[in-house]
Write a protein that holds these residues in place. Structure first.
Motif, PDB file in Angstrom:
ATOM      1  N   HIS A 112       0.978 -14.974   5.625  1.00 21.24           N
ATOM      2  CA  HIS A 112      -0.778 -14.758   6.204  1.00 21.24           C
ATOM      3  C   HIS A 112      -1.750 -13.564   5.786  1.00 21.24           C
ATOM      4  N   GLN A 113      -1.157 -12.347   6.346  1.00 22.00           N
ATOM      5  CA  GLN A 113      -1.651 -11.152   5.445  1.00 22.00           C
ATOM      6  C   GLN A 113      -1.287 -10.441   4.413  1.00 22.00           C
ATOM      7  N   MET A 114       0.259 -10.671   3.504  1.00 24.05           N
ATOM      8  CA  MET A 114       0.433 -10.326   1.676  1.00 24.05           C
ATOM      9  C   MET A 114      -0.287 -10.687   1.103  1.00 24.05           C
ATOM     10  N   PRO A 115      -0.904 -12.310   1.021  1.00 24.62           N
ATOM     11  CA  PRO A 115      -1.599 -12.459  -0.278  1.00 24.62           C
ATOM     12  C   PRO A 115      -3.459 -11.642   0.368  1.00 24.62           C
ATOM     13  N   LEU A 116      -3.349 -11.492   1.131  1.00 25.09           N
ATOM     14  CA  LEU A 116      -4.831 -10.972   1.052  1.00 25.09           C
ATOM     15  C   LEU A 116      -5.152  -9.335   1.554  1.00 25.09           C
ATOM     16  N   ILE A 117      -3.499  -8.613   1.788  1.00 25.10           N
ATOM     17  CA  ILE A 117      -3.342  -7.183   0.710  1.00 25.10           C
ATOM     18  C   ILE A 117      -3.093  -7.392  -0.282  1.00 25.10           C
ATOM     19  N   ARG A 118      -2.411  -8.147  -1.143  1.00 28.64           N
ATOM     20  CA  ARG A 118      -2.712  -8.156  -2.550  1.00 28.64           C
ATOM     21  C   ARG A 118      -4.189  -8.344  -3.236  1.00 28.64           C
ATOM     22  N   ASP A 119      -4.490  -9.420  -2.915  1.00 27.27           N
ATOM     23  CA  ASP A 119      -5.688  -9.667  -3.405  1.00 27.27           C
ATOM     24  C   ASP A 119      -6.777  -8.063  -3.460  1.00 27.27           C
ATOM     25  N   ALA A 120      -6.648  -8.162  -2.655  1.00 25.69           N
ATOM     26  CA  ALA A 120      -7.610  -6.440  -1.802  1.00 25.69           C
ATOM     27  C   ALA A 120      -6.962  -6.004  -3.086  1.00 25.69           C
ATOM     28  N   LEU A 121      -5.954  -5.209  -3.116  1.00 27.43           N
ATOM     29  CA  LEU A 121      -5.144  -4.502  -3.584  1.00 27.43           C
ATOM     30  C   LEU A 121      -5.571  -4.747  -5.547  1.00 27.43           C
ATOM     31  N   GLU A 122      -5.263  -5.654  -6.190  1.00 28.04           N
ATOM     32  CA  GLU A 122      -5.575  -6.284  -7.419  1.00 28.04           C
ATOM     33  C   GLU A 122      -7.233  -5.708  -7.534  1.00 28.04           C
ATOM     34  N   THR A 123      -8.267  -6.378  -6.779  1.00 32.19           N
ATOM     35  CA  THR A 123      -9.466  -5.841  -6.251  1.00 32.19           C
ATOM     36  C   THR A 123     -10.127  -4.112  -7.060  1.00 32.19           C
ATOM     37  N   ALA A 124      -8.936  -3.228  -6.163  1.00 27.44           N
ATOM     38  CA  ALA A 124      -9.284  -2.140  -6.529  1.00 27.44           C
ATOM     39  C   ALA A 124      -8.211  -1.436  -7.057  1.00 27.44           C
ATOM     40  N   GLU A 125      -7.575  -2.731  -8.025  1.00 29.38           N
ATOM     41  CA  GLU A 125      -7.663  -1.362  -9.265  1.00 29.38           C
ATOM     42  C   GLU A 125      -8.601  -1.886 -10.322  1.00 29.38           C
TER      43      GLU A 125
END
Length: 516
Positions: A174-187
């Protein structure tokens, strides 16, 4: 000759020699005398000014107050402009308002009060100040942007680092999609700061000696497949070209930005020209036109026949976040990045545009001339261009831009010619029909009114067949002007041009006229 006659002769000589406007009026504001400079600055015939109210040379708001000012001064002696001087606005015959510095003196002749006004046209001074202010504003924005981008990068480093640590420490499904979305936004944020750093001229450029023809050809090969079949890309690459020290990746990005902007400006279809050529800026006039230090440059020009840009859009074109395409997703970073990259590369960017006709960008990069070649080269003494002829020829200069017209007058007088001037093709045609005696017409191509440069040249060819015409254009080629109706080709001198180029073209035309 008595003293009165001597004084009159001296006054006449002073007014004739003065480069600033001089106007003599009485206490009612009626113009008694005016010199040629006044007629030129305000675009009136001198005879049309004499006997008229001086209010005709003022904007309506100032004219409405002027009589009250004069009456107040005569009654009280209070000085607001007289013997002091101040910046005001004047109004030309065509209704355009322009800046002036006004100094007024007064005297008495018998029972009559006489006022003498000396007016200096500040149009070029204001344009120079505006250009400097714009450059300083962009520099200030760049410094501020660089600082913000630097701090923002530090914040992103912490954000990305913590997100990656969470990812590595076994986040659940449940946490991984949120982390990946946040990483993509940070990029995306990191990409944004990278573009900000380019504008701020703090990006890490990797310049190498490059041939602009190769970089442009490779970039355009990619773009031809993406901009669509309804857009035509033409190239004009000089056979002999100096190398430049640039970052090829950033140059490719700049050319893509300019090309995609041009595509958007052309709507459903149009023609784009990309040209590359050596340019030598070695005289005061061209340096003044381009705001570039003298030297050898390679110019990359990108011209389109799209919708063009308003004056406000041209003034703000290189500011980050400024965009005319907000509704279609424009970010306002494209031209800011182009400007920052070129300036960081030691070059300069010029912009020329006309609403409804198109836009042309010029990217100037210093030529990377081999030091040994430069050292061994024989120095060539600079020669001032000599007047093409010495028969007292008169040239009619037709240009709607006040600053460019004033510069053109100075250039052509510097070559030994007498000059007349017109603010557009319609006025120039009227002058010729009214009997103005000229040997050559030097006209801008794109002008307001019924007659553009081609139309004026065509009428001259029919009605004044012995009169020579030289056209000039701020566009890099005839991409824009190709759509103008004209039955015969006319020679075009492209802006910016060197004084020697102008002298050569005039010499060729006038010599041909004499031979004919």
């Amino acid at each position: 000759m008595d003293d009165t006659a001597k004084d009159s002769a001296i006054l006449h000589a002073i007014m004739k020699a003065a480069v600033d406007a001089m106007i003599v009026s009485d206490q009612t504001g009626k113009i008694l005398r005016a010199n040629a400079a006044a007629a030129r600055i305000f675009q009136f015939d001198m005879t049309d000014m004499l006997g008229q109210s001086i209010n005709m040379l003022m904007p309506e708001a100032l004219a409405a107050l002027h009589d009250g000012f004069m009456s107040h001064h005569i009654k009280t002696g209070e000085k607001r402009i007289i013997d002091i001087g101040r910046d005001v606005e004047g109004k030309r015959k065509d209704g355009t308002i322009f800046p002036l510095h006004l100094s007024v003196g007064h005297t008495r002749v018998e029972d009559m009060r006489i006022f003498i006004a000396i007016l200096h046209d500040l149009t070029q001074h204001k344009a120079t100040k505006d250009a400097l202010a714009r450059s300083q504003r962009l520099d200030a924005i760049g410094k501020m942007t660089g600082g913000i981008a630097h701090d923002f990068n530090n914040l992103l480093t912490v954000i990305v680092g913590n997100l990656e640590l969470l990812e590595m420490r076994g986040a659940d499904d449940h946490q991984m999609p949120l982390i990946r979305d946040a990483l993509e936004t940070a990029e995306i944020g990191a990409d944004l700061t990278t573009r900000l750093m380019v504008f701020a001229r703090r990006s890490n450029l990797k310049p190498v000696k490059s041939d602009l023809r190769e970089v442009c050809a490779n970039t355009l090969a990619l773009l031809k497949r993406t901009i669509g079949a309804t857009f035509r890309i033409k190239t004009d690459f000089a056979a002999d070209l100096d190398p430049v020290m640039i970052d090829p990746v950033q140059l490719q990005s700049a050319l893509m930005n300019l090309t995609l902007n041009a595509r958007d400006a052309m709507g459903t279809g149009g023609e784009l020209l990309v040209s590359v050529a050596n340019v030598k800026i070695d005289d005061t006039y061209m340096a003044q036109e381009t705001d570039i230090a003298p030297g050898n440059y390679v110019r990359l020009s990108v011209s389109d026949d799209g919708e063009g840009m308003s004056l406000d859009a041209q003034r703000r074109a290189f500011e980050p976040f400024f965009t005319t395409k907000a509704e279609s997703g424009g970010t306002g970073f494209g031209l800011a990045m182009v400007y920052g990259f070129v300036r960081q590369s030691g070059g300069h960017v010029t912009l020329y545009s006309e609403l409804g006709l198109g836009t042309s960008f010029g990217l100037y990069f210093p030529a990377a001339v081999d030091a040994a070649k430069t050292a061994n080269a024989h120095p060539v003494a600079k020669k001032r261009p000599t007047p093409p002829r010495d028969n007292g020829e008169t040239i009619l200069i037709v240009e709607d831009n006040d600053r460019v017209r004033k510069l053109s007058i100075e250039r052509i007088r510097d070559l030994g010619f007498a000059t007349l001037e017109a603010e557009n093709g319609d006025r120039a045609y009227e002058m010729l029909k009214d009997g103005a005696v000229v040997d050559l017409v030097f006209s801008d191509l794109v002008m307001p009114g019924k007659l553009n440069g081609y139309d004026l040249a065509a009428k001259i060819a029919v009605e004044f067949p012995t009169l020579k015409v030289l056209l000039t254009s701020g566009y890099a080629s005839d991409v824009v002007t190709g759509s103008m109706e004209h039955d015969r080709p006319f020679d075009i001198l492209h802006k910016p041009y060197r004084q020697s180029d102008l002298a050569g073209r005039l010499q060729a035309l006038l010599t041909d006229s004499a031979d004919g």
